[in-house]
Design a protein around this motif. Structure first.
Motif, PDB file in Angstrom:
ATOM      1  N   ALA A 117       0.912  -1.141   0.054  1.00  0.00           N
ATOM      2  CA  ALA A 117       0.057  -0.105  -0.182  1.00  0.00           C
ATOM      3  C   ALA A 117       1.072   1.267   0.039  1.00  0.00           C
ATOM      4  O   ALA A 117       2.114   1.262   0.722  1.00  0.00           O
ATOM      5  CB  ALA A 117      -0.885   0.046   1.359  1.00  0.00           C
TER       6      ALA A 117
ATOM      7  N   GLY B  69       3.468  -8.195   5.207  1.00  0.00           N
ATOM      8  CA  GLY B  69       3.189  -9.326   4.596  1.00  0.00           C
ATOM      9  C   GLY B  69       3.442  -9.300   3.066  1.00  0.00           C
ATOM     10  O   GLY B  69       3.434 -10.535   2.172  1.00  0.00           O
TER      11      GLY B  69
ATOM     12  N   ASP C  17       6.246  -8.803   1.495  1.00  0.00           N
ATOM     13  CA  ASP C  17       7.423  -9.542   1.196  1.00  0.00           C
ATOM     14  C   ASP C  17       7.142 -11.042   1.255  1.00  0.00           C
ATOM     15  O   ASP C  17       7.653 -11.658   0.223  1.00  0.00           O
ATOM     16  CB  ASP C  17       8.440  -9.434   2.491  1.00  0.00           C
ATOM     17  CG  ASP C  17       8.919  -7.944   2.805  1.00  0.00           C
ATOM     18  OD1 ASP C  17       8.769  -7.278   1.706  1.00  0.00           O
ATOM     19  OD2 ASP C  17       9.587  -7.880   3.929  1.00  0.00           O
TER      20      ASP C  17
HETATM   21  N1  ASP Z   1       0.645  -2.881   3.683  1.00  0.00           N
HETATM   22  C1  ASP Z   1       1.071  -3.908   4.605  1.00  0.00           C
HETATM   23  C2  ASP Z   1       1.657  -3.277   5.765  1.00  0.00           C
HETATM   24  O1  ASP Z   1       1.753  -1.845   5.924  1.00  0.00           O
HETATM   25  C3  ASP Z   1       1.889  -4.851   3.952  1.00  0.00           C
HETATM   26  C4  ASP Z   1       3.156  -4.592   3.515  1.00  0.00           C
HETATM   27  O2  ASP Z   1       3.494  -3.408   3.287  1.00  0.00           O
HETATM   28  O3  ASP Z   1       4.269  -5.427   3.556  1.00  0.00           O
HETATM   29  O4  ASP Z   1       1.872  -3.804   6.736  1.00  0.00           O
END
Ligand code: ASP
Ligand code: MG
Length: 410
Positions: free
Chosen positions: A41, A151, A153
């Motif tokens: 995001a 998540g 990754d």
């Molecule tokens: N957007 C999610 C978080 O901020 C997943 C990610 O960025 O890996 O945890």
């Protein structure tokens, strides 16, 4: 033709200009390879969504939480696909459910069960760049799930495994894994390679480059992971299988974690079942404890201390005060002014005296060690917080990790 899975984190896609930069970077890589791009995001979007939820409800329903959180990544995939179109590339965006990312039903921390990646394969065959939303999946009940913070990754590594990609490239705002935090140690050196096990230790010991579960997954399926900078083109750090050369280096890196607190239960009666009651109470509340020390018993009483994430401290103290009353302990104390410093390296398996050198180094600096824990490839010490920088620098020196040694090590 090689197949590459690339992942761009939130800070790399924080605004439309940055998404434009990522699109250019992707377009460049697409010249010689087939490409799957996983994105997070934008910026702090997920934090913002969590905040919104808590304004509405003190403890939001987990299913609805996932419904909300999954929207963040969907914005980025569409924008990145549009940006790629603008550069004249064929690209198509997909949500987690669309690529067959099947998970269990543990909302907000779901585990991956299987990935079909059927739509991704078809897109690649059609010569398209597949842009996939990280962090999200679908349960057997057709509910939208998320994989836990960080998540994306894991999404990238899992897709790389499912597609047997040549490499999974994790693009981030640091340019690799360092021998220590460069903000503390000016001559810290970027590591060319680290083993999965070392990366796992570093991730859990406070080096926040890769989400731990993604490293476990990469190890299990042998996915080479290349951590590198979104903003520079030089190579980063390859996280990979251990090779014999890695063992010739005593210590690979020094990490530190300032996010912990120490909690002690004082004058606990020393008899069977007490530790079970103490830690049972903590575990029931889902609090993960780290280092545990029980002192030798004097006149039938002992102290038990452990560390835990500082954010869980209040809850832990509340539970333990209860337990302390029940078992007849004197009380509960806590200390936030601690830090954990650790040395990590697969070389420890085959060399002796590494822990001793760590303790000597800290002692030479007049730093008192409050707690110690070890694994096969790491030694950690809890010290007073204000000595963190001093300890990290001294250990980095003592194990000769500085830049001038770069030629002889990894
Ligand atoms: N957007 C999610 C978080 O901020 C997943 C990610 O960025 O890996 O945890
Ligand atoms: Mg991340």
């Amino acid at each position: 033709m090689t197949l590459i899975v690339q992942k761009y984190g939130g800070s790399s896609v924080a605004d439309t200009e940055k998404i434009g930069n990522v699109a250019r970077r992707v377009a460049e890589s697409a010249r010689g390879s087939r490409l799957v791009v996983v994105v997070s995001a934008m910026g702090k979007t997920t934090d913002g969504l969590v905040n919104l939820a808590h304004q509405i409800a003190p403890s939001p329903d987990p299913r609805e939480m996932d419904m909300l959180l999954a929207t963040g990544e969907q914005v980025t995939i569409a924008l990145l696909a549009m940006a790629l179109h603008g550069l004249g590339h064929k690209a198509r965006s997909f949500t987690g459910p669309q690529v067959g990312m099947r998970t269990d039903r543990a909302h907000t921390k779901a585990r991956i069960k299987a990935i079909t990646a059927e739509r991704v394969r078809r897109a690649l065959e059609a010569g398209e760049i597949a842009v996939v939303a990280g962090f999200q999946g679908l349960s057997d009940e057709d509910e939208i799930t998320t994989l836990g913070r960080g998540g994306s990754d894991l999404t990238a590594v899992a897709l790389a495994a499912a597609l047997a990609a040549d490499v999974c490239e994790i693009y981030t705002d640091v340019d690799g894994v360092y021998t220590a935090d460069p903000n503390i140690v000016p001559d810290a050196r970027k590591l060319g390679r680290v083993s999965y096990d070392e990366m796992l230790e570093m991730a859990s010991l406070g080096a926040k480059v890769l989400q731990s579960r993604s490293v476990e997954f990469a190890k299990k399926y042998g996915v080479p992971v290349h951590v590198r900078s979104t903003f520079k083109s030089d190579p980063g750090t390859l996280v990979t299988m251990e090779d014999p050369h890695m063992e010739s280096v005593l210590v690979t890196g020094v990490t530190h974690d300032r996010g912990q607190a120490k909690v002690s239960i004082l004058r606990v009666p020393d008899r069977p079942g007490i530790a079970a009651q103490v830690f049972g109470g903590v575990a029931e509340r889902g609090i993960v404890v780290d280092m545990i020390v029980q002192n030798i018993s004097r006149d039938g009483y002992t102290d038990i201390s452990f560390t835990l994430p500082r954010t869980d401290r209040d809850r832990a103290v509340a539970v333990l005060s209860e337990v302390a009353r029940r078992i007849g302990a004197e009380g509960v104390a806590h200390d936030d002014r601690i830090a954990k410093v650790s040395i990590v390296g697969v070389g420890m398996r085959s060399h002796s005296g590494v822990a001793a050198r760590m303790f000597q180094t800290l002692s030479r600096e007049g730093i008192n060690i409050q707690m110690i824990s070890t694994s096969e490839i790491a030694v950690s010490c809890v010290i007073e917080d204000k000595y963190t920088e001093l300890a990290v620098r001294a250990l980095h020196d003592a194990f000769e990790l500085g830049a001038e040694r770069a030629a002889t090590s990894r």
